[in-house]
Motif scaffolding. Structure first.
Motif, short mmCIF file in Angstrom:
data_model
loop_
_atom_site.label_atom_id
_atom_site.label_comp_id
_atom_site.label_asym_id
_atom_site.label_seq_id
_atom_site.Cartn_x
_atom_site.Cartn_y
_atom_site.Cartn_z
N ILE A 308 10.40 89.06 40.21
CA ILE A 308 9.20 88.41 39.67
C ILE A 308 9.40 86.92 39.40
CG2 ILE A 308 8.24 90.51 38.65
CD1 ILE A 308 9.35 89.58 35.95
N PHE A 309 10.66 86.45 39.36
CA PHE A 309 10.91 85.03 39.10
C PHE A 309 11.01 84.22 40.40
CE2 PHE A 309 12.51 87.09 35.24
CZ PHE A 309 11.86 86.35 34.28
N GLU A 310 10.81 84.88 41.54
CA GLU A 310 10.85 84.17 42.82
C GLU A 310 9.48 83.56 43.12
OE1 GLU A 310 12.28 86.77 45.87
OE2 GLU A 310 13.95 87.50 44.64
N VAL A 311 9.48 82.47 43.90
CA VAL A 311 8.24 81.75 44.20
C VAL A 311 7.30 82.63 45.02
CG1 VAL A 311 7.25 79.71 45.30
CG2 VAL A 311 9.46 79.55 44.17
N PHE A 312 6.04 82.71 44.58
CA PHE A 312 4.97 83.42 45.27
C PHE A 312 5.22 84.92 45.41
CE2 PHE A 312 4.39 79.12 47.44
CZ PHE A 312 3.39 78.73 46.55
N LYS A 313 6.07 85.50 44.53
CA LYS A 313 6.29 86.95 44.55
C LYS A 313 5.30 87.62 43.61
CE LYS A 313 9.78 87.07 47.38
NZ LYS A 313 9.69 87.72 48.70
N ARG A 314 4.55 88.56 44.15
CA ARG A 314 3.55 89.28 43.37
C ARG A 314 3.83 90.77 43.44
NH1 ARG A 314 -1.60 87.09 42.63
NH2 ARG A 314 -2.42 89.16 43.02
N LEU A 315 3.56 91.47 42.32
CA LEU A 315 3.73 92.92 42.29
C LEU A 315 2.39 93.64 42.43
CD1 LEU A 315 6.32 93.35 39.38
CD2 LEU A 315 6.72 92.93 41.81
N ILE A 326 3.39 82.19 41.05
CA ILE A 326 4.35 81.09 40.93
C ILE A 326 4.66 80.73 39.47
CG2 ILE A 326 2.78 79.10 40.84
CD1 ILE A 326 4.59 77.75 42.90
N GLY A 327 3.87 81.28 38.53
CA GLY A 327 4.04 80.93 37.12
C GLY A 327 5.43 81.20 36.57
N LEU A 328 5.97 82.39 36.87
CA LEU A 328 7.30 82.73 36.36
C LEU A 328 8.39 81.93 37.06
CD1 LEU A 328 7.00 86.59 35.85
CD2 LEU A 328 7.01 84.81 34.10
N ALA A 329 8.16 81.59 38.33
CA ALA A 329 9.14 80.75 39.05
C ALA A 329 9.21 79.37 38.40
CB ALA A 329 8.74 80.63 40.51
N ILE A 330 8.06 78.85 37.96
CA ILE A 330 8.03 77.57 37.25
C ILE A 330 8.78 77.69 35.92
CG2 ILE A 330 6.51 75.97 36.02
CD1 ILE A 330 4.46 76.34 38.25
#
Length: 365
Positions: A308-315, A326-330
């Protein structure tokens, strides 16, 4: 005594490191086989040339080593050494005073050739510098690309929306559907590019960290999220929060993303979010603040806790929950920029707790 001397002799002869026995003034009494090998000399030659014949006397660290050993009777560190053929090699040296059976003060010097280790360190340093340059170039590319794409995409989106308003219902059903898909695609691309720009700005537009009241930052975030919190009947509480040394705008981004996620991914109950912080010890020293943002939402399968911390990864599908992922990647990029770490502990249906650390003294990082 004989048994002790025998053990000493066995160590001296079989050690994988060079071992020298010297007097405090540098006179060498004995050298083991490994010392002869790495210096390319016989034991007699090593004894004859003495300390100045095997040490690189131009090494600026030598004077400090001699002074420290004279002061404390021991030393551990690195020095450059000289072989018989004149080549210089780096060595890791440790020494200690002892008294022989006659009560004479001697020094045992153990030297390890660290040439290969130094080569490996230089290679690693070079690779890290190359990786850093590559990352910097990639971030700059992402910033420039996303920034320059904004204007043409804004024009495309605007004209598609005009087309939709003007001809919606005047054409056949297929045409209406095509226009809808085009408008929707352009809108989603705008959001993606905007988020990519935000991601690149974590470093390209970053400010120097400064002492900041994290509770004040949280209250500002809650004020900006007031309508969103009210619409979702959410409750956000917090314990007293500390002063931290951060880029206050980026800390606000972290709070906003984590709180907004806690509200968005809520279950049947009204969202409840609690923020707290405490000091934690690292290697028996109190050196970090541990923040937690706990919610009562739908939770996360532990197998996705890193993804979930990777860019553009959605569950979840975009139809279920809006956003680009992208929020968690930021958040991860911001926290790591400040020398901390971020992770999540959660189970499906049991809410989630996001943790992140910030160093109490950033200068130590």
């Amino acid at each position: 005594m004989l048994e002790s001397e025998e053990k000493y002799r066995t160590f001296f002869e079989s050690s994988i490191d060079a071992v020298l026995l010297t007097s405090p003034d540098g006179t060498i009494y004995a050298a083991n086989p490994e010392a002869c090998r790495i210096f390319g000399m016989t034991e007699k030659e090593i004894i004859k040339v003495g300390r100045d014949g095997i040490v690189d006397t131009s090494d600026p660290r030598l004077q400090f080593v001699l002074e420290e050993r004279a002061r404390t009777g021991k030393f551990k560190g690195e020095l450059n050494y000289r072989r018989k053929d004149g080549t210089i090699f780096p060595g890791e040296m440790s020494s200690a005073l002892f008294h022989d059976k006659n009560g004479t003060v001697k020094i045992a010097v153990i030297i390890r050739d660290i040439t290969e280790r130094k080569k490996a360190e230089e290679t690693l340093k070079s690779k890290l510098e190359e990786l850093q340059r590559s990352n910097d170039e990639l971030e700059q590319f992402a910033y420039v690309s996303s920034h320059d794409l904004q204007e043409p995409l804004r024009m495309i989106s605007s004209y598609l929306q005009l087309l939709q308003r003007r001809y919606q219902g005047n054409l056949d059903e297929k045409a209406d559907k095509y226009i809808y898909f085009a408008v929707d695609g352009a809108s989603r691309m705008q959001v993606l590019i905007s988020d990519l720009l935000e991601f690149s700005r974590v470093t390209t537009r970053a400010r120097e960290p400064e002492p900041t009241d994290s509770e004040l930052i949280l209250n500002q975030v809650l004020s900006s999220l007031y309508l969103y919190i009210k619409q979702n009947r959410a409750t956000v509480t917090c314990d007293p929060l500390p002063e931290v040394t951060v880029d206050n705008t980026q800390l606000a981004q972290v709070f906003q993303n984590l709180i907004a996620n806690g509200i968005k991914f809520h279950g049947e109950e009204a969202p409840k979010i609690h923020i707290s912080a405490k000091k934690i010890s690292v290697e028996n020293k109190v050196s970090e603040w541990l923040f937690s943002v706990q919610d009562n939402g739908i939770g996360i399968d532990p197998k996705y806790s890193e993804k979930i911390f990777e860019v553009f990864k959605r569950l979840h599908k975009k139809e279920e929950y809006q956003g680009t992922g992208i929020g968690l990647a930021i958040c991860k990029k911001i926290i790591e920029r400040h020398g901390g770490h971020i992770w999540v502990e959660s189970e499906l249906g049991k809410g989630a707790t996001f943790y992140f650390t910030l160093p109490i003294n950033p200068k130590e990082v």
